[in-house]
Each structure stands twice: as C-alpha cells, then as structure tokens.
Design a protein around this motif. Sequence first.
Motif, PDB file in Angstrom:
ATOM      1  N   GLN A   1       0.829  -1.205   0.000  1.00 56.95           N
ATOM      2  CA  GLN A   1       0.000   0.000   0.000  1.00 56.95           C
ATOM      3  C   GLN A   1       0.864   1.256   0.000  1.00 56.95           C
ATOM      4  N   VAL A   2       1.870   1.292   0.850  1.00 60.28           N
ATOM      5  CA  VAL A   2       2.753   2.461   0.930  1.00 60.28           C
ATOM      6  C   VAL A   2       3.555   2.613  -0.360  1.00 60.28           C
ATOM      7  N   GLY A   3       3.983   1.508  -0.943  1.00 58.97           N
ATOM      8  CA  GLY A   3       4.711   1.573  -2.206  1.00 58.97           C
ATOM      9  C   GLY A   3       3.866   2.150  -3.334  1.00 58.97           C
ATOM     10  N   VAL A   4       2.616   1.716  -3.414  1.00 63.24           N
ATOM     11  CA  VAL A   4       1.720   2.272  -4.437  1.00 63.24           C
ATOM     12  C   VAL A   4       1.463   3.748  -4.165  1.00 63.24           C
ATOM     13  N   ALA A   5       1.290   4.113  -2.895  1.00 65.49           N
ATOM     14  CA  ALA A   5       1.097   5.522  -2.551  1.00 65.49           C
ATOM     15  C   ALA A   5       2.322   6.356  -2.926  1.00 65.49           C
ATOM     16  N   ALA A   6       3.522   5.809  -2.755  1.00 60.37           N
ATOM     17  CA  ALA A   6       4.743   6.535  -3.135  1.00 60.37           C
ATOM     18  C   ALA A   6       4.777   6.784  -4.631  1.00 60.37           C
ATOM     19  N   VAL A   7       4.395   5.791  -5.407  1.00 63.15           N
ATOM     20  CA  VAL A   7       4.337   5.979  -6.864  1.00 63.15           C
ATOM     21  C   VAL A   7       3.304   7.053  -7.209  1.00 63.15           C
ATOM     22  N   LEU A   8       2.170   7.024  -6.552  1.00 66.35           N
ATOM     23  CA  LEU A   8       1.127   8.022  -6.816  1.00 66.35           C
ATOM     24  C   LEU A   8       1.564   9.424  -6.409  1.00 66.35           C
ATOM     25  N   VAL A   9       2.334   9.541  -5.327  1.00 68.73           N
ATOM     26  CA  VAL A   9       2.857  10.846  -4.914  1.00 68.73           C
ATOM     27  C   VAL A   9       3.803  11.392  -5.976  1.00 68.73           C
ATOM     28  N   VAL A  10       4.653  10.533  -6.524  1.00 71.82           N
ATOM     29  CA  VAL A  10       5.568  10.967  -7.578  1.00 71.82           C
ATOM     30  C   VAL A  10       4.782  11.423  -8.810  1.00 71.82           C
ATOM     31  N   VAL A  11       3.769  10.660  -9.185  1.00 69.55           N
ATOM     32  CA  VAL A  11       2.933  11.024 -10.336  1.00 69.55           C
ATOM     33  C   VAL A  11       2.194  12.331 -10.072  1.00 69.55           C
ATOM     34  N   ALA A  12       1.640  12.476  -8.870  1.00 76.26           N
ATOM     35  CA  ALA A  12       0.906  13.702  -8.536  1.00 76.26           C
ATOM     36  C   ALA A  12       1.821  14.916  -8.536  1.00 76.26           C
ATOM     37  N   ALA A  13       3.034  14.771  -7.996  1.00 78.13           N
ATOM     38  CA  ALA A  13       3.972  15.884  -7.984  1.00 78.13           C
ATOM     39  C   ALA A  13       4.401  16.249  -9.398  1.00 78.13           C
TER      40      ALA A  13
END
Length: 104
Positions: free
Chosen positions: A82-94
């Motif tokens: 879950q945290v790994g997917v959230a990290a990818v999403l944070v990078v995409v969002a930024a």
Amino acid sequence: MGLLWTILVTIAVGLVIGFLGKAIAPGDRDNIPLWLTVVCGIVGAFVGSYVYYGLFGVADNYPNGDMYDTSRGLDLWRHVWQVGVAAVLVVVAATFTGRHTPRA
C-alpha cells in the motif's frame, strides 16, 4: 454512524499511508498539497491491497475471504505494498501538478 465511521477511518488511513508514501518517494515531493497526499494514500491503500490480493490470494483460514483476508493476523506485507503504491502516486501527482522546487 457506520458510514461516518468508515469515511473517518478511510481519511485517517489515507493520511498515514499518504505521508509514508511521500516520505519514501524519491526526490523532493513535499510540495504537493495535503488533500492530494490524502487522496494518494487512499488510492494507494485500495490499489495496494488489490494488487497484493491478486498476487498472493487469501489466507488458508479464510477460504471465502476477500482482499483484506490475506493473512491470519496483521499483514505487514500488504501495508508495504500500500505504501509503495502511494509513493508511486505521490511521484505522479507531484509531476502532474508541477509544484516542485525549481533547479538552480
């Protein structure tokens, strides 16, 4: 009261997982807004759980279980996903919001 509780817990989980995802995301990702961090955490929690369930299935003691029954107790590996997917999403969002620190 059940729906309100579900919404509050979802936001709290999204906040925690979003901040953990932001913490492990590579580079300077601190400039995305709080609401976007929470959204990344909520989506990361659901997508990470679904991917983990798709790869590893349910625990032996839950033959008719769903994606939240992947182990007999607290499943730390599901939370890592879950945290790994959230990290990818944070990078995409930024990347898409363009709110990053300019290079000197």
